[in-house]
Scaffold this active site. Structure first.
Site: not given
Ligand code: 13P
Length: 248
Positions: A9-11, A94, A96, A166, A172, A212, A233-234
Protein backbone atom coordinates in the site's frame (compact mmCIF):
# COMPACT_ATOMS: atom_id res chain seq x y z
CA UNK A 1 -4.34 -24.53 1.43
CA UNK A 2 -4.80 -20.80 1.28
CA UNK A 3 -2.31 -18.92 -0.87
CA UNK A 4 -0.19 -16.09 0.49
CA UNK A 5 -1.09 -12.63 -0.71
CA UNK A 6 1.44 -9.84 -0.27
CA UNK A 7 0.15 -6.37 -1.09
CA UNK A 8 1.99 -3.06 -0.99
CA UNK A 9 0.00 0.00 0.00
CA UNK A 10 1.94 2.97 -1.28
CA UNK A 11 -0.48 5.43 0.34
CA UNK A 12 0.17 9.00 -0.98
CA UNK A 13 3.63 8.21 -2.34
CA UNK A 14 5.24 7.99 -5.79
CA UNK A 15 4.36 10.02 -8.85
CA UNK A 16 4.02 8.39 -12.28
CA UNK A 17 7.75 8.56 -12.98
CA UNK A 18 8.73 7.16 -9.56
CA UNK A 19 6.17 4.38 -9.90
CA UNK A 20 7.68 3.41 -13.25
CA UNK A 21 11.22 3.37 -11.83
CA UNK A 22 10.03 1.14 -8.99
CA UNK A 23 8.45 -1.38 -11.35
CA UNK A 24 11.54 -1.65 -13.56
CA UNK A 25 13.52 -2.85 -10.57
CA UNK A 26 10.77 -4.76 -8.75
CA UNK A 27 9.23 -6.95 -11.47
CA UNK A 28 12.38 -9.01 -12.20
CA UNK A 29 12.99 -9.49 -8.47
CA UNK A 30 9.63 -11.19 -7.86
CA UNK A 31 9.05 -12.89 -11.20
CA UNK A 32 9.46 -16.41 -9.78
CA UNK A 33 7.34 -15.91 -6.68
CA UNK A 34 4.37 -18.24 -6.23
CA UNK A 35 2.71 -15.74 -3.91
CA UNK A 36 0.12 -13.25 -5.11
CA UNK A 37 1.83 -9.86 -5.43
CA UNK A 38 -0.21 -6.66 -5.51
CA UNK A 39 0.76 -2.99 -5.68
CA UNK A 40 -1.93 -0.56 -4.47
CA UNK A 41 -0.97 2.83 -5.82
CA UNK A 42 -2.37 6.38 -6.03
CA UNK A 43 -5.07 6.78 -8.70
CA UNK A 44 -2.82 8.80 -11.03
CA UNK A 45 -0.26 5.99 -11.25
CA UNK A 46 -2.74 3.23 -12.03
CA UNK A 47 -3.09 3.41 -15.83
CA UNK A 48 0.66 3.32 -16.34
CA UNK A 49 1.18 0.59 -13.73
CA UNK A 50 -1.47 -1.64 -15.30
CA UNK A 51 0.29 -1.36 -18.65
CA UNK A 52 3.76 -2.00 -17.16
CA UNK A 53 2.54 -4.99 -15.11
CA UNK A 54 0.72 -6.62 -18.02
CA UNK A 55 2.02 -10.15 -18.62
CA UNK A 56 3.87 -10.24 -15.27
CA UNK A 57 2.81 -11.78 -11.95
CA UNK A 58 2.30 -8.35 -10.34
CA UNK A 59 -1.33 -7.25 -9.91
CA UNK A 60 -2.47 -3.67 -9.50
CA UNK A 61 -4.89 -2.27 -6.93
CA UNK A 62 -6.37 1.09 -5.92
CA UNK A 63 -6.52 2.42 -2.37
CA UNK A 64 -10.14 3.54 -2.31
CA UNK A 65 -13.23 3.94 -4.51
CA UNK A 66 -16.72 5.43 -4.36
CA UNK A 67 -19.74 3.12 -4.04
CA UNK A 68 -21.74 4.78 -6.83
CA UNK A 69 -21.04 3.96 -10.47
CA UNK A 70 -21.02 7.64 -11.49
CA UNK A 71 -22.68 10.94 -10.63
CA UNK A 72 -22.22 14.28 -8.89
CA UNK A 73 -19.49 13.30 -6.41
CA UNK A 74 -16.73 15.81 -7.07
CA UNK A 75 -13.26 14.41 -6.66
CA UNK A 76 -14.33 10.78 -6.40
CA UNK A 77 -13.48 7.73 -8.52
CA UNK A 78 -15.81 4.77 -9.04
CA UNK A 79 -15.06 1.07 -9.06
CA UNK A 80 -16.26 0.90 -12.66
CA UNK A 81 -13.61 3.41 -13.68
CA UNK A 82 -10.90 1.37 -11.96
CA UNK A 83 -12.10 -1.87 -13.47
CA UNK A 84 -12.16 -0.39 -16.95
CA UNK A 85 -8.52 0.59 -16.51
CA UNK A 86 -7.52 -3.00 -15.74
CA UNK A 87 -7.18 -2.59 -11.97
CA UNK A 88 -7.98 -5.85 -10.13
CA UNK A 89 -7.96 -5.00 -6.42
CA UNK A 90 -9.11 -2.16 -4.20
CA UNK A 91 -8.30 -1.44 -0.56
CA UNK A 92 -11.43 -0.53 1.36
CA UNK A 93 -11.74 0.93 4.86
CA UNK A 94 -8.09 1.56 5.61
CA UNK A 95 -7.79 3.04 9.11
CA UNK A 96 -6.35 6.25 7.64
CA UNK A 97 -9.55 6.66 5.63
CA UNK A 98 -11.68 5.85 8.67
CA UNK A 99 -9.70 8.35 10.72
CA UNK A 100 -9.22 11.28 8.30
CA UNK A 101 -11.98 10.89 5.70
CA UNK A 102 -15.07 9.83 7.64
CA UNK A 103 -15.08 6.26 6.37
CA UNK A 104 -17.56 4.28 8.48
CA UNK A 105 -18.52 0.61 8.74
CA UNK A 106 -21.55 1.53 6.63
CA UNK A 107 -19.59 3.13 3.78
CA UNK A 108 -17.10 0.27 3.92
CA UNK A 109 -19.95 -2.21 3.43
CA UNK A 110 -21.38 -0.18 0.52
CA UNK A 111 -17.99 0.00 -1.17
CA UNK A 112 -17.35 -3.73 -0.83
CA UNK A 113 -20.70 -4.48 -2.48
CA UNK A 114 -19.95 -1.97 -5.24
CA UNK A 115 -16.49 -3.50 -5.76
CA UNK A 116 -18.00 -6.96 -6.28
CA UNK A 117 -20.70 -5.53 -8.53
CA UNK A 118 -18.03 -4.31 -10.97
CA UNK A 119 -15.64 -7.25 -10.61
CA UNK A 120 -12.97 -5.76 -8.33
CA UNK A 121 -11.55 -7.79 -5.44
CA UNK A 122 -11.73 -5.90 -2.15
CA UNK A 123 -8.97 -5.85 0.48
CA UNK A 124 -10.86 -4.78 3.58
CA UNK A 125 -9.01 -3.32 6.55
CA UNK A 126 -9.99 -3.83 10.18
CA UNK A 127 -8.04 -3.14 13.35
CA UNK A 128 -8.16 -1.70 16.84
CA UNK A 129 -6.73 1.57 18.15
CA UNK A 130 -4.18 1.55 20.99
CA UNK A 131 -6.76 2.82 23.48
CA UNK A 132 -9.14 0.00 22.50
CA UNK A 133 -6.38 -2.53 22.91
CA UNK A 134 -5.53 -1.16 26.34
CA UNK A 135 -9.19 -1.40 27.36
CA UNK A 136 -9.12 -5.08 26.39
CA UNK A 137 -11.77 -4.77 23.67
CA UNK A 138 -9.66 -5.72 20.64
CA UNK A 139 -11.73 -8.81 19.92
CA UNK A 140 -15.04 -6.91 20.04
CA UNK A 141 -13.73 -4.17 17.78
CA UNK A 142 -12.25 -6.38 15.08
CA UNK A 143 -15.09 -8.90 15.01
CA UNK A 144 -17.67 -6.12 14.83
CA UNK A 145 -15.81 -4.34 12.01
CA UNK A 146 -15.61 -7.65 10.14
CA UNK A 147 -19.29 -8.48 10.67
CA UNK A 148 -20.48 -5.04 9.53
CA UNK A 149 -18.12 -4.97 6.54
CA UNK A 150 -19.40 -8.30 5.24
CA UNK A 151 -23.08 -7.77 6.01
CA UNK A 152 -25.36 -8.81 3.13
CA UNK A 153 -22.63 -10.53 1.08
CA UNK A 154 -23.18 -14.07 -0.17
CA UNK A 155 -20.80 -16.91 0.70
CA UNK A 156 -18.95 -16.68 -2.57
CA UNK A 157 -18.30 -12.97 -2.09
CA UNK A 158 -17.11 -13.51 1.48
CA UNK A 159 -14.66 -16.17 0.28
CA UNK A 160 -13.32 -13.71 -2.26
CA UNK A 161 -12.86 -10.86 0.18
CA UNK A 162 -9.33 -10.34 1.45
CA UNK A 163 -9.26 -9.03 4.99
CA UNK A 164 -6.27 -7.12 6.31
CA UNK A 165 -5.95 -7.05 10.07
CA UNK A 166 -4.05 -3.84 10.79
CA UNK A 167 -3.80 -2.80 14.43
CA UNK A 168 -3.73 1.00 14.19
CA UNK A 169 -0.97 1.36 16.80
CA UNK A 170 1.32 -0.77 14.62
CA UNK A 171 0.91 1.28 11.43
CA UNK A 172 3.96 3.35 10.54
CA UNK A 173 5.24 3.19 14.11
CA UNK A 174 7.83 0.45 13.81
CA UNK A 175 5.83 -1.44 16.45
CA UNK A 176 4.73 -4.79 15.07
CA UNK A 177 2.22 -6.99 16.82
CA UNK A 178 3.99 -10.18 17.90
CA UNK A 179 3.36 -12.97 15.44
CA UNK A 180 1.43 -14.77 18.17
CA UNK A 181 -0.80 -11.76 18.91
CA UNK A 182 -1.43 -11.07 15.23
CA UNK A 183 -2.19 -14.71 14.56
CA UNK A 184 -4.61 -14.83 17.50
CA UNK A 185 -6.51 -11.76 16.34
CA UNK A 186 -6.70 -13.20 12.85
CA UNK A 187 -8.04 -16.46 14.27
CA UNK A 188 -10.73 -14.46 16.07
CA UNK A 189 -11.70 -12.79 12.80
CA UNK A 190 -11.82 -16.19 11.09
CA UNK A 191 -13.96 -17.62 13.91
CA UNK A 192 -16.39 -14.74 13.57
CA UNK A 193 -16.70 -15.37 9.82
CA UNK A 194 -17.21 -19.07 10.60
CA UNK A 195 -20.09 -18.30 12.97
CA UNK A 196 -21.96 -16.39 10.28
CA UNK A 197 -20.95 -18.04 7.01
CA UNK A 198 -19.79 -21.49 8.14
CA UNK A 199 -16.39 -23.12 8.63
CA UNK A 200 -15.89 -23.92 4.97
CA UNK A 201 -16.13 -20.30 3.93
CA UNK A 202 -14.05 -19.11 6.90
CA UNK A 203 -11.26 -21.55 6.13
CA UNK A 204 -10.93 -20.11 2.61
CA UNK A 205 -10.83 -16.39 3.42
CA UNK A 206 -7.41 -14.79 2.99
CA UNK A 207 -6.58 -12.71 6.07
CA UNK A 208 -3.44 -10.59 5.97
CA UNK A 209 -1.55 -8.81 8.72
CA UNK A 210 -0.50 -5.18 8.31
CA UNK A 211 1.49 -2.82 10.52
CA UNK A 212 5.27 -2.29 10.28
CA UNK A 213 5.85 -5.43 8.22
CA UNK A 214 9.43 -5.53 6.93
CA UNK A 215 11.79 -8.12 5.49
CA UNK A 216 13.15 -8.78 8.98
CA UNK A 217 9.79 -9.88 10.43
CA UNK A 218 7.83 -11.10 7.38
CA UNK A 219 8.84 -14.72 7.69
CA UNK A 220 7.93 -15.01 11.33
CA UNK A 221 4.52 -13.44 10.70
CA UNK A 222 3.64 -15.23 7.46
CA UNK A 223 4.52 -18.73 8.63
CA UNK A 224 1.95 -18.80 11.45
CA UNK A 225 -1.23 -20.87 11.14
CA UNK A 226 -3.65 -18.12 10.13
CA UNK A 227 -1.73 -15.16 8.69
CA UNK A 228 -2.02 -15.38 4.91
CA UNK A 229 0.42 -12.67 3.93
CA UNK A 230 0.62 -8.95 4.53
CA UNK A 231 -0.50 -5.46 3.64
CA UNK A 232 2.71 -3.48 3.66
CA UNK A 233 3.05 0.30 3.84
CA UNK A 234 6.48 1.94 4.20
CA UNK A 235 8.49 -1.16 3.34
CA UNK A 236 6.65 -1.55 0.01
CA UNK A 237 8.17 1.67 -1.33
CA UNK A 238 11.62 0.15 -1.91
CA UNK A 239 11.82 -2.53 -4.64
CA UNK A 240 14.53 -4.61 -3.00
CA UNK A 241 13.02 -4.53 0.49
CA UNK A 242 9.50 -5.26 -0.76
CA UNK A 243 10.75 -8.13 -2.93
CA UNK A 244 12.32 -9.70 0.16
CA UNK A 245 8.97 -9.52 1.92
CA UNK A 246 7.25 -11.12 -1.07
CA UNK A 247 9.82 -13.93 -1.01
CA UNK A 248 9.93 -14.13 2.82
P1 13P B 1 3.29 0.37 7.54
O1 13P B 1 3.73 -0.93 6.92
O2 13P B 1 4.03 1.56 7.03
O3 13P B 1 3.24 0.28 9.03
O4 13P B 1 1.76 0.61 7.05
C1 13P B 1 0.87 -0.42 7.18
C2 13P B 1 -0.37 -0.07 6.43
O5 13P B 1 -1.10 0.81 6.81
C3 13P B 1 -0.64 -0.80 5.19
O6 13P B 1 -1.93 -0.55 4.73
Amino acid sequence: MRKKVIAGNWKMNKNVHEAEEFMKEFIPLVKDSQNEVIICAPYLDLANLVSIAKGTNVKIGAQNMHWEVNGAYTGEVSGEMLKELGVEYVIIGHSERRQYFNETDETVNKKIKAAFACGLKPIVCVGEALEERERGITREIITQQTRLALEGLDNNQVENTIIAYEPIWAIGTGKTATSEDANNSIKEIREEIGKIYGQNVASRVIIQYGGSVKSANARELFTTSDIDGGLVGGASLKPEEFSKIVKY
